[in-house]
Design a protein around this motif. Structure first.
Motif, mmCIF file in Angstrom:
data_model
loop_
_atom_site.group_PDB
_atom_site.id
_atom_site.type_symbol
_atom_site.label_atom_id
_atom_site.label_comp_id
_atom_site.label_asym_id
_atom_site.label_seq_id
_atom_site.Cartn_x
_atom_site.Cartn_y
_atom_site.Cartn_z
ATOM 1 N N ILE A 66 2.661 -7.442 1.135
ATOM 2 C CA ILE A 66 2.573 -6.298 2.037
ATOM 3 C C ILE A 66 1.532 -5.289 1.536
ATOM 4 O O ILE A 66 0.722 -4.774 2.314
ATOM 5 N N GLY A 67 1.522 -5.027 0.242
ATOM 6 C CA GLY A 67 0.582 -4.048 -0.338
ATOM 7 C C GLY A 67 -0.860 -4.448 -0.092
ATOM 8 O O GLY A 67 -1.702 -3.620 0.311
ATOM 9 N N LEU A 68 -1.156 -5.731 -0.331
ATOM 10 C CA LEU A 68 -2.514 -6.248 -0.084
ATOM 11 C C LEU A 68 -2.902 -6.013 1.375
ATOM 12 O O LEU A 68 -3.978 -5.516 1.688
ATOM 13 N N ARG A 69 -1.982 -6.346 2.273
ATOM 14 C CA ARG A 69 -2.306 -6.272 3.701
ATOM 15 C C ARG A 69 -2.451 -4.824 4.178
ATOM 16 O O ARG A 69 -3.293 -4.525 5.013
ATOM 17 N N ILE A 70 -1.658 -3.910 3.613
ATOM 18 C CA ILE A 70 -1.806 -2.493 3.994
ATOM 19 C C ILE A 70 -3.186 -2.005 3.530
ATOM 20 O O ILE A 70 -3.909 -1.343 4.285
ATOM 21 N N ALA A 71 -3.548 -2.356 2.291
ATOM 22 C CA ALA A 71 -4.836 -1.908 1.741
ATOM 23 C C ALA A 71 -5.989 -2.376 2.634
ATOM 24 O O ALA A 71 -6.873 -1.589 3.008
#
Ligand code: NAD
Length: 312
Positions: free
Chosen positions: A14-19
């Protein structure tokens, strides 16, 4: 001007995709500081970010379990100015509590609870001075409702929900917004990592019945639930973008309308009987019919509950 967004745990999921989603904003409204514990794991993020890297996206090292790392990272941000802090880093923990050491449990709390507290303590004073800012926390539906064999993970997310619900009141006085995001199941490495951990477990000190309930009843139905209602990291990134772009962001944000009825059970009966009994029946009586149960739940999701959910 551009808003500075700092995100924790960006090497995957999720963190990768938000970034990436924020860095690729068409109007280039965000300067994204994507952080991760181990910069050696940056390749997947950089590949997904493409030419946004070096323009709207930069990288910094940050381990949310280390006071020094948190301080150093924030000191490396220009003027320590962060408009939006997204606390995403987190770890799961699954299994009968008898087989989990107190040290393992503390590691989960150190990441999921104290990790968020460390970040907020470091970033909030500057936000208070500026009388502006938005703190976003990746909670979970398990921050609102207990789930069997997720006892300690759930407790860590509950702890954070309680902390944030308390903080939100004083932060409002400083014009700082606080939003929780409560996804249901999401297909990421989180799921894979937990299943790998479980495969390695030999359940010391756990009686045979409990092991059987965990491996033969809980695990298959949990996989069914992921299959029936799992969202993608893209879905959660879109919800996150909506929340930070909202004029009046809500405090709580469930992302999965299929899961909302399950959470609603808790609020429909304040004695807790309805949710505990429903979970019991889902697990031990409907287990083999989980697919059918899920279809029924989908039908039960009335439009009024859907409206309470933030859609991707
Ligand atoms: P993930 O395992 O892909 O991502 C978690 C990230 O946090 C990883 O990049 C990991 O390296 C990082 N991390 C772990 N410990 C860290 C530390 N000490 N310092 C910095 N980073 C650290 O899983 P995900 O599903 O993308 O999880 C992201 C968040 O979403 C977590 O907080 C998780 O609890 C939450 N969540 C996940 C689900 C799900 O079903 N996958 C559902 C609800 C909520």
């Amino acid at each position: 001007g551009q808003k500075v967004v700092l995100i924790t745990g960006c090497s995957s999921g999720i963190g990768l995709r938000i970034a990436v989603t924020l860095a690729k904003d068409e109007k280039k409204r965000y300067h994204v500081i994507a952080t991760m514990r181990d910069l050696k794991k940056k390749d997947k993020l950089l590949e997904a970010a493409g030419d946004a890297y070096g323009k709207t996206l930069m990288l910094l090292q940050l381990d949310v379990c280390s006071d020094d790392s948190v301080k150093e990272c924030i000191n490396n941000v220009k003027d320590r100015h962060i408009d939006i802090l997204i606390n995403n880093a987190g770890v799961g923990l699954l299994g009968p509590v008898e087989s989990i050491s107190i040290d393992e449990m503390k590691r989960v709390f150190d990441t999921n609870f104290f990790g968020v507290v460390r970040m907020i303590k470091e970033v909030m004073p500057d936000m208070k001075k500026r009388r502006s800012g938005h703190i976003v926390v990746m909670s979970s539906v398990m921050g609102l409702q207990g789930v069997v064999f997720n006892d300690v993970y759930t407790a860590s997310k509950f702890a954070m929900e309680g902390f944030c619900e308390s903080m939100a009141v004083q932060l409002m006085k400083f014009n700082i917004r606080l939003s929780m995001i409560e996804p249901g199941p999401v297909h990421t490495e989180f799921e894979t990592k937990m299943m790998e951990d479980v495969a390695k477990m030999d359940f010391p000190g756990v009686d045979a019945d409990t092991v059987r309930y965990f491996k033969d009843v809980y695990l298959p139905s949990s996989i069914d639930i992921f299959e029936a209602m799992g969202q993608t990291p893209e879905d959660i990134a879109k919800c996150t973008k909506k929340i930070i772009e909202s004029e009046r962001p809500r405090f709580r944000n469930l992302t999965n309308s299929l899961y909302t009825p399950i959470v609603a059970l808790k609020y429909a009966d304040e004695t807790g009987g309805l949710s505990v009994n429903t979970f019991y029946n889902l697990l031990f009586n409907f287990g083999p019919l989980m697919h059918i149960t899920m279809s029924i739940l989908k039908c039960l999701t009335c439009s009024c509950l859907r409206r309470r959910t933030i859609s991707p």
